[in-house]
Design a protein around this motif. Structure first.
Motif, PDB file in Angstrom:
ATOM      1  N   TYR A  83       1.012  -1.121  -0.088  1.00 42.26           N
ATOM      2  CA  TYR A  83      -0.044  -0.185  -0.195  1.00 42.26           C
ATOM      3  C   TYR A  83       0.892   1.236   0.062  1.00 42.26           C
ATOM      4  CZ  TYR A  83      -3.802  -3.069   1.529  1.00 42.26           C
ATOM      5  OH  TYR A  83      -5.024  -3.979   1.356  1.00 42.26           O
ATOM      6  N   THR A  84       0.772   1.982  -0.834  1.00 43.27           N
ATOM      7  CA  THR A  84       1.331   3.331  -0.891  1.00 43.27           C
ATOM      8  C   THR A  84       0.322   4.644  -1.201  1.00 43.27           C
ATOM      9  OG1 THR A  84       3.281   2.421  -1.940  1.00 43.27           O
ATOM     10  CG2 THR A  84       3.068   4.928  -2.177  1.00 43.27           C
ATOM     11  N   TYR A  85       0.119   5.179  -0.183  1.00 48.33           N
ATOM     12  CA  TYR A  85      -1.049   6.189  -0.309  1.00 48.33           C
ATOM     13  C   TYR A  85      -0.377   7.759  -0.905  1.00 48.33           C
ATOM     14  CZ  TYR A  85      -3.746   3.105   2.845  1.00 48.33           C
ATOM     15  OH  TYR A  85      -4.418   2.100   3.284  1.00 48.33           O
ATOM     16  N   HIS A  86      -0.985   7.994  -1.640  1.00 47.83           N
ATOM     17  CA  HIS A  86      -0.548   9.094  -2.397  1.00 47.83           C
ATOM     18  C   HIS A  86      -1.212  10.489  -1.992  1.00 47.83           C
ATOM     19  CE1 HIS A  86       1.457   6.624  -5.278  1.00 47.83           C
ATOM     20  NE2 HIS A  86       0.216   5.985  -5.454  1.00 47.83           N
ATOM     21  N   GLU A  87      -2.525  10.436  -1.722  1.00 49.54           N
ATOM     22  CA  GLU A  87      -3.331  11.531  -1.066  1.00 49.54           C
ATOM     23  C   GLU A  87      -4.448  10.928  -0.388  1.00 49.54           C
ATOM     24  OE1 GLU A  87      -5.570  14.240  -3.742  1.00 49.54           O
ATOM     25  OE2 GLU A  87      -4.128  13.605  -4.980  1.00 49.54           O
ATOM     26  N   ILE A  88      -5.059  11.510   0.533  1.00 45.94           N
ATOM     27  CA  ILE A  88      -6.072  11.332   1.306  1.00 45.94           C
ATOM     28  C   ILE A  88      -6.989  12.353   1.882  1.00 45.94           C
ATOM     29  CG2 ILE A  88      -7.078   9.982   3.378  1.00 45.94           C
ATOM     30  CD1 ILE A  88      -4.495   8.137   3.325  1.00 45.94           C
ATOM     31  N   ASP A  89      -8.142  12.342   1.442  1.00 49.23           N
ATOM     32  CA  ASP A  89      -9.009  13.594   2.017  1.00 49.23           C
ATOM     33  C   ASP A  89     -10.216  12.751   2.825  1.00 49.23           C
ATOM     34  OD1 ASP A  89     -10.453  15.944   2.066  1.00 49.23           O
ATOM     35  OD2 ASP A  89     -11.909  15.142   0.683  1.00 49.23           O
ATOM     36  N   HIS A  90     -10.448  13.196   4.132  1.00 50.30           N
ATOM     37  CA  HIS A  90     -11.166  12.593   5.050  1.00 50.30           C
ATOM     38  C   HIS A  90     -12.246  13.414   5.661  1.00 50.30           C
ATOM     39  CE1 HIS A  90      -8.771  13.842   8.719  1.00 50.30           C
ATOM     40  NE2 HIS A  90      -7.617  13.897   7.563  1.00 50.30           N
ATOM     41  N   PRO A  91     -13.046  14.073   5.140  1.00 50.64           N
ATOM     42  CA  PRO A  91     -13.988  15.041   6.063  1.00 50.64           C
ATOM     43  C   PRO A  91     -14.560  13.891   7.125  1.00 50.64           C
ATOM     44  CG  PRO A  91     -14.765  14.504   3.583  1.00 50.64           C
ATOM     45  CD  PRO A  91     -13.454  13.843   3.868  1.00 50.64           C
ATOM     46  N   ILE A  92     -14.997  14.621   8.164  1.00 55.66           N
ATOM     47  CA  ILE A  92     -15.405  14.091   9.262  1.00 55.66           C
ATOM     48  C   ILE A  92     -17.012  14.435   9.310  1.00 55.66           C
ATOM     49  CG2 ILE A  92     -15.590  13.776  11.560  1.00 55.66           C
ATOM     50  CD1 ILE A  92     -12.569  13.966  11.833  1.00 55.66           C
ATOM     51  N   THR A  93     -17.889  13.672   9.410  1.00 55.25           N
ATOM     52  CA  THR A  93     -19.317  14.011   9.446  1.00 55.25           C
ATOM     53  C   THR A  93     -19.888  14.198  10.772  1.00 55.25           C
ATOM     54  OG1 THR A  93     -19.816  12.773   7.446  1.00 55.25           O
ATOM     55  CG2 THR A  93     -21.840  13.459   8.796  1.00 55.25           C
ATOM     56  N   LYS A  94     -19.171  13.413  11.572  1.00 54.93           N
ATOM     57  CA  LYS A  94     -19.873  13.343  13.058  1.00 54.93           C
ATOM     58  C   LYS A  94     -18.698  12.552  13.922  1.00 54.93           C
ATOM     59  CE  LYS A  94     -23.860  12.370  16.057  1.00 54.93           C
ATOM     60  NZ  LYS A  94     -25.215  12.094  15.644  1.00 54.93           N
ATOM     61  N   ILE A  95     -18.579  12.981  15.240  1.00 57.16           N
ATOM     62  CA  ILE A  95     -17.699  12.342  16.122  1.00 57.16           C
ATOM     63  C   ILE A  95     -18.819  12.038  17.493  1.00 57.16           C
ATOM     64  CG2 ILE A  95     -15.843  12.218  17.667  1.00 57.16           C
ATOM     65  CD1 ILE A  95     -14.375  14.126  15.735  1.00 57.16           C
ATOM     66  N   LEU A 128     -17.606   9.250  12.360  1.00 50.93           N
ATOM     67  CA  LEU A 128     -18.195   9.067  10.955  1.00 50.93           C
ATOM     68  C   LEU A 128     -17.817   9.914   9.755  1.00 50.93           C
ATOM     69  CD1 LEU A 128     -21.498   8.771  12.883  1.00 50.93           C
ATOM     70  CD2 LEU A 128     -20.452   6.731  11.790  1.00 50.93           C
ATOM     71  N   GLY A 129     -17.484   9.504   8.651  1.00 59.49           N
ATOM     72  CA  GLY A 129     -17.081  10.300   7.778  1.00 59.49           C
ATOM     73  C   GLY A 129     -16.745   9.708   6.498  1.00 59.49           C
ATOM     74  N   GLU A 130     -15.749  10.262   5.771  1.00 59.41           N
ATOM     75  CA  GLU A 130     -15.323   9.745   4.407  1.00 59.41           C
ATOM     76  C   GLU A 130     -13.847   9.562   4.453  1.00 59.41           C
ATOM     77  OE1 GLU A 130     -16.606  12.458   1.025  1.00 59.41           O
ATOM     78  OE2 GLU A 130     -18.584  12.795   2.356  1.00 59.41           O
ATOM     79  N   MET A 131     -13.513   8.649   3.445  1.00 55.58           N
ATOM     80  CA  MET A 131     -11.977   8.240   2.944  1.00 55.58           C
ATOM     81  C   MET A 131     -11.791   8.432   1.702  1.00 55.58           C
ATOM     82  SD  MET A 131      -9.476   6.253   2.351  1.00 55.58           S
ATOM     83  CE  MET A 131      -8.324   5.116   2.693  1.00 55.58           C
ATOM     84  N   ASN A 132     -11.386   9.405   1.084  1.00 56.51           N
ATOM     85  CA  ASN A 132     -11.261   9.480  -0.251  1.00 56.51           C
ATOM     86  C   ASN A 132      -9.843   9.567  -0.736  1.00 56.51           C
ATOM     87  OD1 ASN A 132     -14.315   9.813  -0.763  1.00 56.51           O
ATOM     88  ND2 ASN A 132     -13.900  11.829   0.246  1.00 56.51           N
ATOM     89  N   ALA A 133      -9.484   8.568  -1.359  1.00 56.02           N
ATOM     90  CA  ALA A 133      -7.937   8.553  -1.527  1.00 56.02           C
ATOM     91  C   ALA A 133      -7.459   8.041  -2.872  1.00 56.02           C
ATOM     92  CB  ALA A 133      -7.342   7.309  -0.427  1.00 56.02           C
ATOM     93  N   ALA A 134      -6.282   8.374  -3.217  1.00 53.32           N
ATOM     94  CA  ALA A 134      -5.602   8.119  -4.297  1.00 53.32           C
ATOM     95  C   ALA A 134      -4.281   7.015  -3.757  1.00 53.32           C
ATOM     96  CB  ALA A 134      -4.883   9.385  -5.114  1.00 53.32           C
TER      97      ALA A 134
END
Length: 126
Positions: A62-74, A84-90
């Protein structure tokens, strides 16, 4: 600031740091944020322990190039926090470049006075 607000901010900061650590390839920092009993499930359904996930990351599987992780709720309930949120990654996984769009649930537990990631579960979004 109320204790619950402090916990929520601490969890938010830890989430930022754990994602930044894997993108930077700093797997020692990632491991330091994790509970030894981590259950790390991937969007394809494969589940890793902390040790097996770190082995895959350190070997370059696994090589992570970028990750966007907006959080909806804690949600914090005593010594458990749900993120709870998202994990959007390249990333590159097993030599294949991928784009992920996932909803995600991260579970943190308070271990002594420190929060540790104990479970992670992404779900692909269509």
């Amino acid at each position: 600031m109320a204790d619950i607000d402090k916990d929520i901010q601490a969890i938010r900061d830890l989430e930022d740091r754990r994602y930044a650590a894997v993108v930077a390839g700093d797997f020692n920092a990632f491991a330091a944020a994790c509970h030894p009993d981590l259950i790390y499930t991937h969007s394809g359904g494969v589940t890793d322990t902390l040790e097996s996930y770190l082995e895959k990351c350190r070997s370059g599987f696994y090589t992570y190039h970028e990750i966007d992780h907006p959080i909806t709720k804690i949600v914090v309930n005593n010594d458990v926090a749900l993120v709870l949120g998202e994990m959007n990654a390249a990333l590159t996984a097993g030599g294949t470049r991928k784009q992920l769009r996932n909803s995600a649930l991260a579970v943190w537990v308070r271990d002594a006075d420190t929060w540790k990631l104990i479970a992670y579960q992404p779900t692909p979004r269509t």
